[in-house]
Scaffold this motif. Sequence first.
Motif: not given
Length: 296
Positions: A188-195, A256-267
Amino acid sequence: MRRLMILSLAVGVGIGGFGQTFHKNSWSYNLFLGGSNLLGDLGGGSTDGTYGPKDIDIKAVRPAIGIGTSYNMRGLSLGTNLLYTRLIGNDDFSQSESRSVRNLSVRTDLVELNIVGEIKPFGSTPVLKRMYFTAGVGGIFYQPKAELNDEWIKLRPLGTEGQFINGTKSYSKFDVVIPYGVGYKFPLGESMTLNLDLGIRKTYTDYLDDVSTVYADNATLLEVSGANAALLADRSSLSYAEGSQRGGADNDDSYFIVGLKLEKTIGGKQTSCFYDDVPNARKRRIRKHQRGMFSR
């Protein structure tokens, strides 16, 4: 001692590849939203306790939420995550006759804190390069409860399988958990992903649902632990005798754990340029070739 060894080993080896290419070390944080499902002695599928995917019960899925942070090096990532969920086990959901007759149910509030490493083994394959695998170690706090007269009663202090009758201790509120799983990152752009994240949690307790071994003598349980213990230990209409099978102690519980993870990278400096990812020797050859092109 066994748990300390597991913790030391998992922290030492639980690191892997980070999802994208960064030229400097970076941090990332994530927000997780998904669902959980208990694999234990209560509820489940049509068989008597498979402790596998066939025992997943859609009716027992409950929300799971979490936050986390990771330190990312070139090709390596190590993170820690805090997660909360409520695990449900209910014999009324099961198609197994022996379970439905037993008529036990549980609601277990669970908090998990873990350290997890991530690896991406398919970095050169276009479609698969965003797939990742995780493994690590953590700890859980869990509190099984059952409903009685519109009140949720904590089960551990009651010793429903006769833990206090002979002066023995009940199970602990805390245990070690081994998280492992698989996922896929959508940019989702340069520094963000939806996992999309699928995780399995192996525990070292068979009491996430307060059920493990055999029935205690109900009259003695009433005398030692009180009326609530006697009522919640055997909720069937059969009045099981002392020593009758109540659960299956051969397998520890898991979930079990199932879901979506929104991840943002800094630096860090992210790039998808092929030139930045090739080895130094190939870079030198490319530079020489480029100079030759302009000298013609």
